[in-house]
Design an enzyme around this catalytic site. Sequence first.
Site, mmCIF file in Angstrom:
data_model
loop_
_atom_site.group_PDB
_atom_site.id
_atom_site.type_symbol
_atom_site.label_atom_id
_atom_site.label_comp_id
_atom_site.label_asym_id
_atom_site.label_seq_id
_atom_site.Cartn_x
_atom_site.Cartn_y
_atom_site.Cartn_z
ATOM 1 N N ASP B 132 0.850 -1.189 0.000
ATOM 2 C CA ASP B 132 0.000 0.000 0.000
ATOM 3 C C ASP B 132 0.886 1.239 0.000
ATOM 4 O OD1 ASP B 132 -1.663 -2.157 0.671
ATOM 5 O OD2 ASP B 132 -3.019 -0.889 1.845
ATOM 6 N N LYS B 195 -7.159 3.344 -3.017
ATOM 7 C CA LYS B 195 -7.530 3.283 -1.603
ATOM 8 C C LYS B 195 -7.774 4.687 -1.096
ATOM 9 C CE LYS B 195 -5.190 1.945 2.752
ATOM 10 N NZ LYS B 195 -4.008 1.254 3.322
ATOM 11 N N LYS B 231 -10.346 0.122 -2.145
ATOM 12 C CA LYS B 231 -10.155 -0.136 -0.713
ATOM 13 C C LYS B 231 -10.561 1.092 0.070
ATOM 14 C CE LYS B 231 -6.779 -1.316 2.887
ATOM 15 N NZ LYS B 231 -5.397 -1.753 3.207
#
Lengths: 493, 295
Positions: B132, B195, B231
């Site tokens: 991430d 995300k 996400k």
Amino acid sequence: MERPAGVAPPWEYASAPESTDVVRLEDRYGLFIGGEFVEPKSGRWFPTISPSTEETLAEVAEADPADVARAADAARDALPGWRGLAPAERAKYVFRIARQLQDRAREFAVLETMNGGKPIKESRDVDIPLAAAHFFYYAGWADKLEYAFPGRGAPRAVGVAGQIIPWNFPLLMAAWKLAPALAAGNTAVLKPAETTPLTALFLAQVTQEAELPPGVVNIVTGAGETGAALVDADVDKIAFTGSTEVGKIIRRSTAGTGKRLTLELGGKAANIVFEDAPLDQAVEGVVNGIFFNQGHVCCAGSRLLVQEPVFDALLGKLKDRLQTLRVGDPLDKNTDVGAINSRAQLDKIAELVESGVEEGAEIYQPECVLPERGFWFRPTLFTGVSQSHRIAREEIFGPVLSILTFRTVDEAIEKANNTPYGLSAGVWTEKGSRILHMAQRLRAGVVWANTFNRFDPTSPFGGFKESGFGREGGLHGLEPYLAFDGGGDGGDR
Amino acid sequence: MVARATAVDAVGLEGRAAALATRSIKRDAKIWGLELAIRCMDLTTLEGTDTTGKIVAMCAKAVRPDPMRPDVPSVAAVCLYPQLVPVAVEQLRGTGVAVASVAGGFPSGLGPLDARLQEIRDVAAAGADEVDIVLNRSLFLGGRYAEAFEELVAAREAAVSTRLKVILETGELGSYDRVRQASMLSMAAGADFIKTSTGKIGVNATLPTALCMMEAARDFHDQAGRKVGIKVAGGVRRAKQSLQYLVLVHETLGPDWMTPERFRIGASSLLNDVLMQLEKERTGHYSGPDYFTID
């Protein structure tokens, strides 16, 4: 432990029906005259059904001219007392009705959905709260009338108002009509539509509980003949919301009588999407514009005008979005599109859709399973529509959208205005100057920008051309219920 | 792609998200949704105080969220800082639970580029399945889109075959238009997931922001033919919120995204609330928080 992977099965929402236990229905409802429910002199009764199940919910009295005259007399008798009441006292009653609507919102919402077929999420989140808001708003004006129209002289109530309302927003239309009339000191005879009388009759019970003086609100039920009798009765003002066809008849019969008249009639609104529009929100606005309340909306955005560069993108998104619309049991909290209000309306929609196919427009309907009983119509799109097709001209009053394209701003304005109607329009663009330009040039009573079907009691609503005249909501909606000393009453405008 | 990103109307977007949040999810649909929320969860700890012990415990919870109910599925992944990747890799070997590591100068993304890229390579080499990283908001908000894009392309390369999630830090972007632009830019640069948030600032995932990103992913799929995952992270603490996000996915992107391959919820405290709601659906009554393990 092994984690399940891969593509998920479709997620079927379990049904989430709103309970109907809150609603206590009588077998029979008489006419509400002089503060009580009375038997009709006509001796006739008719059933009112649920359009989603076709079950009879109750029997309702049919008012003949003698019944209507009796109601008008009751309103006339109540007028001096109500008009003469201290304005702040009158306000208290109207506020009380508003609060009762909030207190009993769930009962009203469920009943509205049972009788009219609209999704519970709409009656719960839109119809009932807005109806209460209208009573609250106009209650606030009751003791401020002399400040409402500066320079017009002392205001006084017009008298007895005859009010005829449609079946698409039964309680909300009753609120639009009654709230300003009562706040201004008028008494009223209200005729709800024959297919959807129950929430108005429930409202009558609420006025009893609010201890509204008898005769201030009277409710007569019945179909067109009852309405015609009300137009001809001894009333000082007629307020009508409904079809242009009936509006024309009313206009003819009130001509020369001195009766005041406001008409809120049909529409064929254009929803105009420019190439720079926020497309995903435009899709929501278009869907809301035409499928809200199954398209039974006079200001429905039934003509979609799309600028050619974004036509394919928008159409693709619209078709995808239609697939996710949940059509079915209106009492299910997840339902997006409910039942068509009546068999007659269903037949009318089907006839017009057939004409669209015959005239060569291309039809698109999503795959969805419709319930076996009740009146249903699939959300429908037409592409390849031209201005000369019936589906682009006539008000369908159903979940049917006609899609046309345009190239320039001027062409959009020209096409949008090229209709006998002029109730509303929608503009979708990120460019503020273009919004203002469009708002000036569109001949429509309401122009929404980057939204659609948004209502507020403080904002006037009404039409141009065959969409009628007079405004409802806001100060504009109060004015038709007031006469002014020292100024012309206006009369039949 | 950034310049041509479709405009977003805030009022309409928020209205749509609010309307979807009122969907009534009951019975079987609720159980299925809650279990999916677990399967899509990135159980997360990103604290300076994280230790080997903390990670070992969290990994156990990730594999078997409810010791009393072996039928409750494992979560999708654990999400942690780079230094602790080897611990999680060791703990989770053979369990099917993935190891996700933040990297690339999380949470600001403003360290030297070489160091950030090296960090990404390192976590990939240490066995992380997913990485991430953050979008460089300094470049993006400064209008230097090409440079922001090039950085992401370099990160994509550094991440090799690990799943790359790009954090937009939407709470810092200032408008939904920016969220949509950042989404398009990140997807075009090769992100496997976009995300919402780092969880390190005041405004984290919200329903409208997630909806905005989902609409961007839908357009990206229509235009580029590649399915990019979503996400949501930060602030998702209640089972009900997780169902609301799933409804957004369901009605915006459809069944193809209703899987841990394409949807994740990054959360630390959500899991136990979901377990409690699951238990309530199965037994008809609530138990207390002490009936669920805290790891």
